[in-house]
Scaffold this motif. Structure first.
Motif, mmCIF file in Angstrom:
data_model
loop_
_atom_site.group_PDB
_atom_site.id
_atom_site.type_symbol
_atom_site.label_atom_id
_atom_site.label_comp_id
_atom_site.label_asym_id
_atom_site.label_seq_id
_atom_site.Cartn_x
_atom_site.Cartn_y
_atom_site.Cartn_z
ATOM 1 N N VAL A 1 0.570 -1.140 0.204
ATOM 2 C CA VAL A 1 -0.009 -0.085 -0.122
ATOM 3 C C VAL A 1 0.953 1.021 -0.096
ATOM 4 O O VAL A 1 0.317 2.428 -0.076
ATOM 5 N N THR A 2 2.192 1.262 0.053
ATOM 6 C CA THR A 2 3.097 2.276 -0.031
ATOM 7 C C THR A 2 3.724 2.276 -0.937
ATOM 8 O O THR A 2 4.040 1.247 -1.707
ATOM 9 N N ASN A 3 4.718 3.466 -1.269
ATOM 10 C CA ASN A 3 5.865 3.616 -2.528
ATOM 11 C C ASN A 3 7.246 3.717 -1.374
ATOM 12 O O ASN A 3 6.932 4.659 -0.399
ATOM 13 N N PRO A 4 8.297 3.531 -1.950
ATOM 14 C CA PRO A 4 9.435 3.798 -1.338
ATOM 15 C C PRO A 4 9.524 5.457 -1.221
ATOM 16 O O PRO A 4 9.015 6.342 -2.125
ATOM 17 N N GLY A 5 9.809 5.767 -0.328
ATOM 18 C CA GLY A 5 9.857 7.242 0.399
ATOM 19 C C GLY A 5 8.935 7.758 1.091
ATOM 20 O O GLY A 5 8.583 8.922 1.497
ATOM 21 N N ASP A 6 7.615 7.032 1.320
ATOM 22 C CA ASP A 6 6.455 7.183 1.837
ATOM 23 C C ASP A 6 6.782 7.189 3.166
ATOM 24 O O ASP A 6 7.688 6.725 3.819
ATOM 25 N N ALA A 7 5.786 7.619 4.348
ATOM 26 C CA ALA A 7 6.002 7.560 5.544
ATOM 27 C C ALA A 7 4.871 6.899 6.335
ATOM 28 O O ALA A 7 3.587 7.027 5.659
ATOM 29 N N VAL A 8 5.063 6.232 7.568
ATOM 30 C CA VAL A 8 3.916 5.506 8.126
ATOM 31 C C VAL A 8 4.303 6.078 9.720
ATOM 32 O O VAL A 8 5.367 5.951 10.298
ATOM 33 N N LEU A 9 2.995 6.295 10.364
ATOM 34 C CA LEU A 9 3.066 6.540 12.021
ATOM 35 C C LEU A 9 3.141 4.933 12.652
ATOM 36 O O LEU A 9 2.243 4.473 12.218
ATOM 37 N N VAL A 10 4.029 4.717 13.393
ATOM 38 C CA VAL A 10 4.154 3.817 14.232
ATOM 39 C C VAL A 10 4.451 3.932 15.682
ATOM 40 O O VAL A 10 4.933 5.059 15.898
ATOM 41 N N PRO A 11 3.854 3.017 16.585
ATOM 42 C CA PRO A 11 4.174 3.277 17.941
ATOM 43 C C PRO A 11 5.411 3.153 18.620
ATOM 44 O O PRO A 11 6.298 1.996 17.783
ATOM 45 N N ASP A 12 5.982 3.689 19.582
ATOM 46 C CA ASP A 12 7.174 3.448 20.249
ATOM 47 C C ASP A 12 6.795 3.688 21.637
ATOM 48 O O ASP A 12 6.540 4.728 22.205
ATOM 49 N N PRO A 13 6.897 2.447 22.375
ATOM 50 C CA PRO A 13 7.284 1.234 21.985
ATOM 51 C C PRO A 13 6.285 0.564 21.053
ATOM 52 O O PRO A 13 5.092 0.698 21.206
ATOM 53 N N GLY A 14 6.860 -0.388 20.186
ATOM 54 C CA GLY A 14 5.801 -1.266 19.409
ATOM 55 C C GLY A 14 6.503 -2.625 19.030
ATOM 56 O O GLY A 14 7.838 -2.709 19.116
ATOM 57 N N TYR A 15 5.730 -3.590 18.717
ATOM 58 C CA TYR A 15 6.142 -4.743 18.126
ATOM 59 C C TYR A 15 7.090 -4.770 17.128
ATOM 60 O O TYR A 15 6.828 -3.980 16.104
ATOM 61 N N PRO A 16 8.300 -5.280 16.915
ATOM 62 C CA PRO A 16 9.470 -5.174 16.264
ATOM 63 C C PRO A 16 9.027 -5.188 14.809
ATOM 64 O O PRO A 16 9.642 -4.364 13.684
ATOM 65 N N ILE A 17 7.951 -6.044 14.373
ATOM 66 C CA ILE A 17 7.770 -6.362 12.933
ATOM 67 C C ILE A 17 7.362 -5.037 12.205
ATOM 68 O O ILE A 17 7.151 -4.744 11.086
ATOM 69 N N TYR A 18 6.725 -4.201 13.180
ATOM 70 C CA TYR A 18 5.973 -3.139 12.520
ATOM 71 C C TYR A 18 7.066 -2.225 11.834
ATOM 72 O O TYR A 18 6.973 -1.669 10.627
ATOM 73 N N ALA A 19 8.261 -1.803 12.528
ATOM 74 C CA ALA A 19 9.273 -1.101 11.939
ATOM 75 C C ALA A 19 9.766 -2.005 10.651
ATOM 76 O O ALA A 19 10.261 -1.578 9.917
ATOM 77 N N ALA A 20 10.134 -3.260 10.974
ATOM 78 C CA ALA A 20 10.850 -4.129 10.061
ATOM 79 C C ALA A 20 10.072 -4.419 8.689
ATOM 80 O O ALA A 20 10.662 -4.024 7.780
#
Length: 407
Positions: A117-136
């Motif tokens: 659903v994204t293209n290289p260079g897009d951005a995503v809001l993710v929680p910190d702390p968060g489950y590692p697969i989110y950032a991976a």
């Protein structure tokens, strides 16, 4: 030894925290030294699925017609049963053909969604702390992670109003997880209503990971974000049979919600894999049917008892940890003596394992906001959990502060 890195992608170091590998090596060292290790690190259920689910699986694998390639989107029967379960559990009506997608566990979908659903260079809001697969998953897709802090002052919920407008406008989707791993926080329907309203305003897809929907305590029943009117226009939600039905090794889950986003992930996966083994899907159908036939969630009752025994034992030993309303985890702020003596999450986790044999995960494995905490998984029987608490208590008194007060 080959040290040339020309065959290693620069993405690999960004896929996960090296702390998990470190903890694995610490556990191995402890076992090699003869230590009786109580592993409260990884959130892997220690129980098997129900008799009915196991019988169904055993019967299915003996069928001669179960060994062709499965449909990558999941069988019609599994998707229909998942939709029925969503209606039963949350009152959410879904089209199984377009609004449900079978997955090889929710992590499969979480790892690949950004690619779809994204293209290289897009951005995503993710929680910190968060489950590692989110950032991976973002690292694989070449997408920027914009971290949203989860802090105790806000009950570990994101302050949606504090997210800069620039970040909202830049983000392709926002990913959240309630009940949460690792912080064990929960969110009520009004929070999701506000989130959906803001996401619609900025045109941001909402991705909700509801892997712990059936692991709640004290009468609390986690809602689905899809219960919010209009959520199907802009939200998807991951569900997993791993924790709720003790099927972690089976690798089966499903994605529900917005048909465009689900269609994108379905099309991507059609080129990457052949889906979930049909016999496992049939076992998953039985698990969902069985759940619909009973009152309450047995797995929730199990972990509530474990939570109560472990938290009480820890408090008796002087560590006054917070009592979560859901999940299989305790998100524990470090004891005051550790903080005052400058101990980090990593140091106390390593020393506690070395001295007591109790393994936990340092909080900074889940992001920089996790420093000052450890995550403890309730994946042992009550007697072992109480034994772990006793060992931890001795460690606190002997290593941190012999005069540490009781609570």
């Amino acid at each position: 030894m080959i040290t040339d890195t020309k065959w290693r992608s620069e993405r690999l170091p960004r896929l996960g925290s090296a702390i998990f590998a470190d903890v694995a090596s610490w556990k191995e060292e402890a076992r090699q030294s003869g230590m009786d290790v109580i592993d409260l690190g990884i959130g892997s259920p220690d129980r098997a699925p129900s008799d009915r689910v196991r019988r169904a699986l055993s019967e299915e694998v003996l069928r001669l017609d179960r060994y062709a390639y499965p449909a990558s989107r999941g069988s019609a029967a599994f998707r229909e049963q998942a939709a029925l379960w969503m209606q039963h559990r949350f009152g959410v009506s879904l089209d199984p053909d377009h609004e449900v997608l079978a997955l090889m566990g929710s992590q499969d979908g979480l790892a690949h969604l950004a690619l779809a659903v994204t293209n290289p260079g897009d951005a995503v809001l993710v929680p910190d702390p968060g489950y590692p697969i989110y950032a991976a998953g973002l690292a694989v897709a070449g997408v920027e992670a914009i971290y949203v802090p989860l802090r105790e002052v806000n009950d570990f919920l994101p302050d949606l109003d504090a997210i800069p407008e620039e970040s909202w406008r830049k983000a392709k989707f926002i990913l959240l997880n309630f009940p949460s791993n690792p912080v064990s926080s929960v969110a009520e329907l009004p929070f999701f209503e506000k989130l959906i309203k803001m996401a619609k305003h900025y045109g941001v897809l909402v991705v909700h990971d509801l892997a712990y929907s059936e692991m709640a305590f004290d009468g609390y029943r986690p809602p689905s974000i899809l219960e919010v009117p209009g959520a199907l226009d802009i939200a998807v939600e991951f569900h997993s049979l791993s924790k709720s039905f003790n099927m972690a090794g089976c690798r089966i889950g499903f994605l529900t919600g917005n048909r465009e986003a689900i269609g994108a992930l379905r099309d991507l996966k059609a080129n990457l894999d052949y889906g979930v083994f049909d016999a496992l899907q049939q076992a998953g159908i039985v698990a969902l049917q069985e759940d619909m036939e009973r009152v309450g969630a047995p797995v929730g009752a199990l972990y509530e008892r474990r939570r109560d025994s472990f938290v009480q034992a820890l408090r008796e030993e002087g560590w006054n940890v917070a009592k979560p309303k859901a999940t299989m985890f305790i998100w524990a702020a470090l004891p005051g003596a550790a903080v005052s003596n400058g101990w980090t999450s990593r140091r106390i986790s390593q020393e506690m394992l070395r001295k007591t044999g109790v393994a936990v995960i340092p909080g900074d494995a889940f992001g920089q906001e996790g420093e000052g905490y450890v995550r403890i998984a309730l994946v042992e029987e009550e007697e072992r959990l109480v034994e772990a608490a006793r060992r931890i208590g001795r460690f606190i008194r002997e290593e941190l502060n012999q005069n540490m007060p009781k609570f």
